[in-house]
Design an enzyme around this catalytic site. Structure first.
Site, PDB file in Angstrom:
ATOM      1  NE  ARG A 135      -3.907   0.252   2.209  1.00 26.91           N
ATOM      2  CZ  ARG A 135      -4.699   0.746   3.168  1.00 26.91           C
ATOM      3  NH1 ARG A 135      -4.627   0.282   4.400  1.00 26.91           N
ATOM      4  NH2 ARG A 135      -5.543   1.723   2.895  1.00 26.91           N
ATOM      5  CG  ASP A 163      -2.782   6.643   6.752  1.00 27.86           C
ATOM      6  OD1 ASP A 163      -3.838   7.147   7.167  1.00 27.86           O
ATOM      7  OD2 ASP A 163      -2.543   5.422   6.789  1.00 27.86           O
TER       8      ASP A 163
HETATM    9  C1  MRU Z   1      -3.241   5.720  13.786  1.00 23.06           C
HETATM   10  S1  MRU Z   1      -4.075   5.301  12.460  1.00 23.06           S
HETATM   11  C2  MRU Z   1      -3.981   6.683  11.392  1.00 23.06           C
HETATM   12  C3  MRU Z   1      -4.418   6.316  10.057  1.00 23.06           C
HETATM   13  O1  MRU Z   1      -3.677   5.222   9.607  1.00 23.06           O
HETATM   14  C4  MRU Z   1      -5.919   6.027  10.015  1.00 23.06           C
HETATM   15  O2  MRU Z   1      -6.621   7.172  10.391  1.00 23.06           O
HETATM   16  C5  MRU Z   1      -6.257   5.647   8.618  1.00 23.06           C
HETATM   17  O3  MRU Z   1      -6.460   6.491   7.782  1.00 23.06           O
HETATM   18  C6  MRU Z   1      -6.244   4.210   8.298  1.00 23.06           C
HETATM   19  O4  MRU Z   1      -6.616   3.957   6.986  1.00 23.06           O
HETATM   20  P1  MRU Z   1      -6.810   2.456   6.505  1.00 23.06           P
HETATM   21  O5  MRU Z   1      -7.149   2.583   5.051  1.00 23.06           O
HETATM   22  O6  MRU Z   1      -7.907   1.893   7.320  1.00 23.06           O
HETATM   23  O7  MRU Z   1      -5.490   1.757   6.727  1.00 23.06           O
END
Ligand code: MRU
Length: 384
Positions: free
Chosen positions: A98, A253
């Site tokens: 990803r 992220d």
């Molecule tokens: C501490 S988690 C912060 C981010 O990783 C969270 O808000 C998020 O956007 C996660 O996205 P995801 O697509 O569920 O992996």
């Protein structure tokens, strides 16, 4: 609106979630994950014996969230090394599983560096694999510690920005123990507020299309007996207009060098709403999510996911408990052939972010200089 008030007496803590762990049964080492695609309907463990299985788990979001992706990546390298697979091939596969969460690549590189260093020093395969595992475990511990510190710094900041009694916090996506070696990022702050009697309400955005808020944050909030209410993402505006939100707390992220924050799609509109309504918009993330090598928001690669996640309700574990279908085989809600726009993340510019809270403290206002300074100070702390 689904509504859930505190049901458990204060102080009654649930057991820690088995989000991710390393095990060494006689058949060989495995990485055991709590399969997040099946929550909250079922607590099912996913046992990864090789890197392709882990990559698949990452891509379907069985394991997800920036800090946890870092840990999964690091343990993935350890798994490849311990099982005698080609470590460099594993590194390449994991790094590109990803694109947006910076932690995935950095976790992979952290364990790979330990492995390569051991090999360069003449270590045998077993010893080099042990070095990769030790590096993964080190990240795991650091992430758990970071959670504790972010919760404390975040709570202090919340008290400063929103003085007085109970806080009504709006959050997006899932940022709790399901994404971390500890209790998470933004959610850990809300949990700290709950534990100290300062949380009046946690407003939980459902987080379309994969419902990380509706499925996972509610699950975590319910386990802790927090007062929470679920809303559709597009109901947030009327909630702000009604004066029902004291602060927005989200994770990240990737945070670029200028302070731009990539987080789950739907975060940016919340930041715009927060600015208009004079509500603090607070990002809680470990320093491992800051990427000084990415200069600005426009340079962040945003993952584009299948349109099927939008044209179908694609969380069958919620719809059909016991189904083995996994994400991607849902119920159609749009005519066949409908095109969908489905970015997994959006980017919030620094001028809309009131503060970034890390394990080394908070910065506010958010500027590139303040962020660079925080990172430099943290390096000094780590080295000394
Ligand atoms: C501490 S988690 C912060 C981010 O990783 C969270 O808000 C998020 O956007 C996660 O996205 P995801 O697509 O569920 O992996």
């Amino acid at each position: 609106m689904a509504d859930q008030d505190a049901q458990f007496p204060a102080g009654a803590e649930p057991p820690a979630l088995p989000t991710l762990r390393w095990e060494e049964p006689p058949e060989g080492p495995v990485l055991v994950l709590l399969d997040q695609t099946r929550l909250p309907a079922e607590e099912v463990e996913l046992v990864c014996t090789d890197v392709p299985a882990l990559v698949q788990a990452i891509q379907v979001l069985a394991v997800r969230g920036a800090p946890l992706l870092g840990l999964a990546g690091a343990y993935g390298v350890a798994l490849a090394a311990a099982r005698g697979y080609d470590v460099e091939e594993a590194v390449a596969l994991l790094e590109r599983a990803r694109p947006t969460a910076v932690n995935l690549g950095s976790g992979v590189r952290h364990a790979a560096a330990a492995y390569r260093e051991a090999v360069a020093k003449g270590a045998g395969s077993e010893q080099a694999a042990a070095s990769a595992l030790a590096a993964a475990r080190e990240l795991h511990r650091a992430d758990a510690e970071a959670s504790v510190r972010m919760a404390a710094h975040g709570l202090a900041l919340l008290q400063e920005l929103v003085p007085g009694g109970g806080h009504r916090i709006l959050t997006h996506c899932n940022t709790g123990a399901l994404v971390s070696g500890g209790e998470g990022t933004a959610f850990a702050v809300a949990l700290a507020a709950h534990r100290t009697g300062r949380l009046r309400r946690l407003w939980v955005d459902e987080t379309r299309p994969l419902l990380q808020g509706a499925r996972l944050t509610t699950y975590e909030a319910a386990r802790h007996g927090m007062a929470y209410t679920l809303l559709t993402d597009n109901a947030a505006g009327s909630l702000f207009a009604a004066g029902e939100v004291d602060a927005v707390l989200i994770g990240a992220d990737r945070i670029a060098a200028d302070g731009s924050v990539a987080n789950k799609v739907g975060s940016y509109p919340l930041a715009v709403l927060a600015k208009y309504h004079h509500v603090p918009f607070i990002v809680v993330a470990p320093l491992s999510t800051v990427d000084l090598a990415t200069p600005d928001g426009a340079s962040i690669e945003v993952e584009q996911r299948s349109g099927q996640e939008v044209t179908e309700f694609t969380v069958p574990s919620v719809l059909v408990a016991g189904s083995d279908a996994g994400i991607g085989a849902g119920m159609p809600v749009a005519p066949l052939g409908t095109q969908a726009y489905n970015p997994a993340f959006d980017v919030t510019p620094p001028e809309l972010v009131t503060a970034i809270v890390t394990e080394q403290g908070a910065i506010s206002p958010v500027t590139g200089a303040a962020l660079a300074d925080l990172c430099a100070r943290s390096r000094q702390v780590t080295i000394s």
